[in-house]
Design a protein around this motif. Sequence first.
Motif, PDB file in Angstrom:
ATOM      1  N   SER A 468       0.958  -1.178  -0.064  1.00 50.67           N
ATOM      2  CA  SER A 468       0.010  -0.135   0.008  1.00 50.67           C
ATOM      3  C   SER A 468       0.869   1.102   0.087  1.00 50.67           C
ATOM      4  CB  SER A 468      -0.914  -0.054   1.406  1.00 50.67           C
ATOM      5  OG  SER A 468      -0.123   0.203   2.348  1.00 50.67           O
ATOM      6  N   VAL A 469       0.249   2.268  -0.437  1.00 46.65           N
ATOM      7  CA  VAL A 469       0.968   3.579  -0.232  1.00 46.65           C
ATOM      8  C   VAL A 469      -0.224   4.491   0.464  1.00 46.65           C
ATOM      9  CG1 VAL A 469       2.649   3.246  -2.394  1.00 46.65           C
ATOM     10  CG2 VAL A 469       0.397   4.642  -2.423  1.00 46.65           C
ATOM     11  N   ASP A 470       0.112   5.486   0.962  1.00 38.56           N
ATOM     12  CA  ASP A 470      -0.471   6.332   1.465  1.00 38.56           C
ATOM     13  C   ASP A 470      -0.629   7.976   1.178  1.00 38.56           C
ATOM     14  OD1 ASP A 470      -2.636   7.245   3.684  1.00 38.56           O
ATOM     15  OD2 ASP A 470      -1.172   6.677   5.257  1.00 38.56           O
ATOM     16  N   TYR A 471      -1.804   8.450   1.342  1.00 41.34           N
ATOM     17  CA  TYR A 471      -1.940   9.990   0.974  1.00 41.34           C
ATOM     18  C   TYR A 471      -0.920  10.928   1.252  1.00 41.34           C
ATOM     19  CZ  TYR A 471      -6.875   8.829   0.576  1.00 41.34           C
ATOM     20  OH  TYR A 471      -8.222   8.203   0.238  1.00 41.34           O
ATOM     21  N   LEU A 472      -0.341  11.844   0.540  1.00 41.76           N
ATOM     22  CA  LEU A 472       0.349  13.076   1.007  1.00 41.76           C
ATOM     23  C   LEU A 472       1.792  12.698   0.936  1.00 41.76           C
ATOM     24  CD1 LEU A 472      -1.369  14.403   4.167  1.00 41.76           C
ATOM     25  CD2 LEU A 472      -1.498  15.294   2.013  1.00 41.76           C
ATOM     26  N   THR A 473       2.228  11.385   1.370  1.00 39.47           N
ATOM     27  CA  THR A 473       3.761  11.237   1.344  1.00 39.47           C
ATOM     28  C   THR A 473       4.359  10.567   0.315  1.00 39.47           C
ATOM     29  OG1 THR A 473       3.215   9.112   2.500  1.00 39.47           O
ATOM     30  CG2 THR A 473       3.593  11.160   4.035  1.00 39.47           C
ATOM     31  N   THR A 474       3.613   9.786  -0.577  1.00 40.12           N
ATOM     32  CA  THR A 474       4.313   9.053  -1.513  1.00 40.12           C
ATOM     33  C   THR A 474       4.414   9.552  -2.830  1.00 40.12           C
ATOM     34  OG1 THR A 474       3.373   6.893  -0.543  1.00 40.12           O
ATOM     35  CG2 THR A 474       4.262   6.667  -2.633  1.00 40.12           C
ATOM     36  N   TYR A 475       3.129  10.221  -3.301  1.00 41.39           N
ATOM     37  CA  TYR A 475       3.025  11.011  -4.669  1.00 41.39           C
ATOM     38  C   TYR A 475       3.084  12.307  -4.191  1.00 41.39           C
ATOM     39  CZ  TYR A 475       1.793   6.223  -5.998  1.00 41.39           C
ATOM     40  OH  TYR A 475       1.938   4.737  -6.266  1.00 41.39           O
ATOM     41  N   THR A 476       4.101  12.968  -4.883  1.00 42.02           N
ATOM     42  CA  THR A 476       4.250  14.489  -4.716  1.00 42.02           C
ATOM     43  C   THR A 476       4.262  15.160  -5.873  1.00 42.02           C
ATOM     44  OG1 THR A 476       6.624  13.912  -4.419  1.00 42.02           O
ATOM     45  CG2 THR A 476       5.488  14.039  -2.571  1.00 42.02           C
ATOM     46  N   LYS A 477       4.601  14.523  -7.035  1.00 38.87           N
ATOM     47  CA  LYS A 477       5.029  15.228  -8.319  1.00 38.87           C
ATOM     48  C   LYS A 477       3.638  15.254  -9.142  1.00 38.87           C
ATOM     49  CE  LYS A 477       9.966  14.665  -8.315  1.00 38.87           C
ATOM     50  NZ  LYS A 477      11.011  14.153  -9.099  1.00 38.87           N
ATOM     51  N   PRO A 478       2.988  16.491  -9.449  1.00 41.08           N
ATOM     52  CA  PRO A 478       1.926  16.206 -10.410  1.00 41.08           C
ATOM     53  C   PRO A 478       2.424  15.972 -11.859  1.00 41.08           C
ATOM     54  CG  PRO A 478       2.506  18.485 -10.091  1.00 41.08           C
ATOM     55  CD  PRO A 478       3.239  17.896  -9.136  1.00 41.08           C
ATOM     56  N   GLN A 479       1.267  15.047 -12.680  1.00 36.26           N
ATOM     57  CA  GLN A 479       1.561  14.680 -13.903  1.00 36.26           C
ATOM     58  C   GLN A 479       2.958  13.766 -14.293  1.00 36.26           C
ATOM     59  OE1 GLN A 479      -0.741  15.181 -16.346  1.00 36.26           O
ATOM     60  NE2 GLN A 479      -2.105  15.933 -14.822  1.00 36.26           N
ATOM     61  N   ALA A 480       3.195  13.105 -13.116  1.00 34.52           N
ATOM     62  CA  ALA A 480       4.467  12.240 -13.254  1.00 34.52           C
ATOM     63  C   ALA A 480       3.945  10.606 -13.026  1.00 34.52           C
ATOM     64  CB  ALA A 480       5.401  12.442 -11.863  1.00 34.52           C
ATOM     65  N   THR A 481       4.932   9.856 -13.655  1.00 32.72           N
ATOM     66  CA  THR A 481       4.458   8.444 -13.918  1.00 32.72           C
ATOM     67  C   THR A 481       5.291   7.852 -12.869  1.00 32.72           C
ATOM     68  OG1 THR A 481       4.047   8.769 -15.939  1.00 32.72           O
ATOM     69  CG2 THR A 481       4.666   6.319 -15.431  1.00 32.72           C
ATOM     70  N   TYR A 482       4.698   6.812 -11.979  1.00 29.18           N
ATOM     71  CA  TYR A 482       5.317   6.091 -11.083  1.00 29.18           C
ATOM     72  C   TYR A 482       5.081   4.483 -11.450  1.00 29.18           C
ATOM     73  CZ  TYR A 482       5.618  10.185  -8.027  1.00 29.18           C
ATOM     74  OH  TYR A 482       5.770  11.520  -7.709  1.00 29.18           O
ATOM     75  N   ILE A 483       6.215   3.877 -11.396  1.00 29.84           N
ATOM     76  CA  ILE A 483       5.975   2.281 -11.419  1.00 29.84           C
ATOM     77  C   ILE A 483       6.152   1.535 -10.358  1.00 29.84           C
ATOM     78  CG2 ILE A 483       6.864   0.452 -12.923  1.00 29.84           C
ATOM     79  CD1 ILE A 483       7.559   2.385 -15.311  1.00 29.84           C
ATOM     80  N   GLU A 484       5.405   0.480  -9.903  1.00 36.34           N
ATOM     81  CA  GLU A 484       5.554  -0.359  -8.814  1.00 36.34           C
ATOM     82  C   GLU A 484       5.520  -1.776  -9.334  1.00 36.34           C
ATOM     83  OE1 GLU A 484       6.044   0.833  -5.961  1.00 36.34           O
ATOM     84  OE2 GLU A 484       5.194   3.002  -6.069  1.00 36.34           O
ATOM     85  N   ASN A 485       6.706  -2.425  -8.928  1.00 38.31           N
ATOM     86  CA  ASN A 485       6.769  -3.986  -9.276  1.00 38.31           C
ATOM     87  C   ASN A 485       6.716  -4.878  -8.080  1.00 38.31           C
ATOM     88  OD1 ASN A 485       7.084  -3.509 -12.172  1.00 38.31           O
ATOM     89  ND2 ASN A 485       9.199  -2.916 -11.985  1.00 38.31           N
ATOM     90  N   LEU A 486       5.793  -5.784  -8.060  1.00 35.70           N
ATOM     91  CA  LEU A 486       6.000  -6.669  -6.806  1.00 35.70           C
ATOM     92  C   LEU A 486       5.705  -8.316  -7.691  1.00 35.70           C
ATOM     93  CD1 LEU A 486       3.174  -4.952  -4.976  1.00 35.70           C
ATOM     94  CD2 LEU A 486       5.368  -4.980  -4.219  1.00 35.70           C
ATOM     95  N   CYS A 487       6.279  -9.279  -6.715  1.00 32.01           N
ATOM     96  CA  CYS A 487       5.781 -10.395  -7.002  1.00 32.01           C
ATOM     97  C   CYS A 487       4.831 -11.256  -6.267  1.00 32.01           C
ATOM     98  CB  CYS A 487       7.311 -11.273  -6.804  1.00 32.01           C
ATOM     99  SG  CYS A 487       8.456 -11.170  -7.983  1.00 32.01           S
ATOM    100  N   ILE A 488       3.858 -11.520  -6.729  1.00 34.88           N
ATOM    101  CA  ILE A 488       2.586 -12.130  -6.058  1.00 34.88           C
ATOM    102  C   ILE A 488       2.456 -13.482  -6.384  1.00 34.88           C
ATOM    103  CG2 ILE A 488       1.592  -9.902  -5.778  1.00 34.88           C
ATOM    104  CD1 ILE A 488      -0.267 -10.667  -8.092  1.00 34.88           C
ATOM    105  N   GLU A 489       1.648 -14.336  -5.179  1.00 37.16           N
ATOM    106  CA  GLU A 489       1.493 -15.600  -5.326  1.00 37.16           C
ATOM    107  C   GLU A 489       0.520 -15.950  -6.604  1.00 37.16           C
ATOM    108  OE1 GLU A 489       2.925 -18.041  -3.502  1.00 37.16           O
ATOM    109  OE2 GLU A 489       3.941 -16.329  -2.715  1.00 37.16           O
ATOM    110  N   GLU A 490       1.031 -16.967  -7.583  1.00 38.94           N
ATOM    111  CA  GLU A 490       0.493 -17.635  -8.555  1.00 38.94           C
ATOM    112  C   GLU A 490      -0.838 -18.307  -8.318  1.00 38.94           C
ATOM    113  OE1 GLU A 490       1.096 -19.509 -12.942  1.00 38.94           O
ATOM    114  OE2 GLU A 490       2.543 -19.716 -11.150  1.00 38.94           O
ATOM    115  N   ASN A 491      -2.161 -18.004  -9.042  1.00 41.42           N
ATOM    116  CA  ASN A 491      -3.386 -18.905  -9.173  1.00 41.42           C
ATOM    117  C   ASN A 491      -4.040 -18.362  -7.706  1.00 41.42           C
ATOM    118  OD1 ASN A 491      -2.756 -20.063 -11.410  1.00 41.42           O
ATOM    119  ND2 ASN A 491      -1.594 -21.566 -10.179  1.00 41.42           N
ATOM    120  N   GLU A 492      -3.714 -17.057  -7.202  1.00 37.54           N
ATOM    121  CA  GLU A 492      -4.544 -16.727  -5.750  1.00 37.54           C
ATOM    122  C   GLU A 492      -5.265 -15.648  -6.415  1.00 37.54           C
ATOM    123  OE1 GLU A 492      -4.715 -18.049  -3.077  1.00 37.54           O
ATOM    124  OE2 GLU A 492      -3.222 -19.560  -3.438  1.00 37.54           O
ATOM    125  N   THR A 493      -6.273 -15.265  -5.674  1.00 39.07           N
ATOM    126  CA  THR A 493      -7.020 -13.713  -5.848  1.00 39.07           C
ATOM    127  C   THR A 493      -6.693 -12.670  -5.214  1.00 39.07           C
ATOM    128  OG1 THR A 493      -9.006 -15.495  -6.136  1.00 39.07           O
ATOM    129  CG2 THR A 493      -9.554 -13.004  -5.673  1.00 39.07           C
TER     130      THR A 493
END
Length: 582
Positions: A468-493
């Motif tokens: 998760s990310v929270d308000y105010l602190t993570t995204y601070t630049k307008p009209q900017a692109t952020y990319i988050e990559n995670l590995c998650i368990e296969e075949n799960e919901t």
Amino acid sequence: NAVTQKIQDELGITLPGDFDQVLYIVEDCYVGDCGYAAYAYYNHWRSLYRADYYKHTGVLMHEIGHNLGMAHSGGLDGATYTDHTGLMGNPLYGDDLGRMCFNPAKSAFIGWYDDKKITIDLRQSHSQVHRIYGISDYGSSSSSLVNIKLETGLNEDYYVGFNRATGINGQNDEADNEVTITKAYNTFSRSHQSRLQAHLIQGELNVLAPIGSRTFTITAETINLSANPAYADVCISDNGNCDASPPSPTTAPTPFSCPSNEDLMEIRIKTDQYPTETGWTLTNTCTSTVVANAPAGTYKTANTEYSDEVCVPTGGAYSFLITDSFGDGICCSYGEGFYNVLKNDVSMIGGGQFGTDETKTFGQCGPTPPTPAPQTPPTPAPQTPAPTSAPTPAPTSAPTPAPQTTAPTSAPSSALTPSASPSPSPSFSCPDGQVGFTLTLTTDDYPEETRWVLKQGNQWSTGTMIASVDYLTTYTKPQATYIENLCIEENETFMFRIFDKVRDGICCNHGKGEYSLALNDQEIHRGGEFNRKEQTKFEAISSYSNTNAPPGIKVVTEPKGGNLDSSNEDEEEELSSKLPHN
């Protein structure tokens, strides 16, 4: 829209026509409990009132304030509506209540009293007493100054006023007849949320955050309510006083000492720009005894170092808990605060960068270990705070996704058409049994309003938090692109929820924001137009196609006035029963 169309048909006009403001009144909520008294649109002519709230002058003027471009006013506790020195803090409810003005930051924004406002550049040395009068005496020929803007050269400026509680401000709800200091973004298209920094009685002072190499103090030297009109003499100085001669020397304090069979514990706290959010507790874990504590609200002055000392039995193990009620620690977004706990003048623990709370331990139960050699207490390295707005939630617009700057009869906005495609997600590998999950998010003009949560499970209330990310602190630049990559368990919901604090999504009222979700670099959903939140539920499999509609994906956008589920545990609620209008 139906109401607007009916009015236009009956009157033969296109709203707003010749009217400056148009007030819509609905008899009550038609589905469920809508939780608000009224709402309005920034820089617009339209506002809406539920039930009898249109009779409440304070509510009316709060919403008209939104129409004039003003956002909410937060208080010392960091909450959205709790500056009750002005109408944008939601203080007044009642048919006979409403004699109240806007705070100095809002007054400067609308420019009503600019002929009796001065600006002081805090990048230059300044040491002078200024006599300031209340807004209620603005019309008096004897009042020469009602608002002081303190220009910082940064994104936010300070405003100083005398909150005289008489006349048109006679029903003021907080800090009657005190000097008030507020802080707000120096923007012109619409005001961001202002925050009350301090209110001072005669003799009290407030230290502002450093401006370059200068640190200014604001002192309420005199408050004279017997004069006609009443006034406050306020000293604004970067050398501590406004007197021609230096202050008389004071006697040095007697050093604090402990008996020979006890240790001296010293807790040093340097506050950030929001001192009342900080609290701490020191506990002897050997005896489970609270040795000392300072609850939130103890510290009143920003950017100031405090010291508390206590004698404790020799030896022992201790736990130090520090808390921040807003959840952004005391360093380094809004000042360079820190904490340091010393035993017999030797630093044991320290810090400053944390979220809601942080716990550190030191010492041990049993025989006393040798005392280490003295060392210099650690101080966080200076950091330049990122240019952000106040840490209180961003101003709330209408609780529906209708555009704030177009007539309500406009057709719904077209499909998402971002101005530029986001950068492609970089390929990355995951271990066997896991799938690569990529979030690509382009912010709108107000990035601090955006947060998201990813959970694993079939039900949101019982799902396991993955990221998760929270308000105010993570995204601070307008009209900017952020990319988050995670590995998650296969075949799960999994369930992904994106939130917007002011209920207008990330497209397209204030910028062309968007977001996309991908599994193993294959896009499964793209969005951006929603109200408060949107949920994507999906199965983490590795065979989705870029061209065909993937199976097992369900996207739900929260309905107007409703919730995605019956529980609100997943989010910070913006409305309170005590503060029912926007």
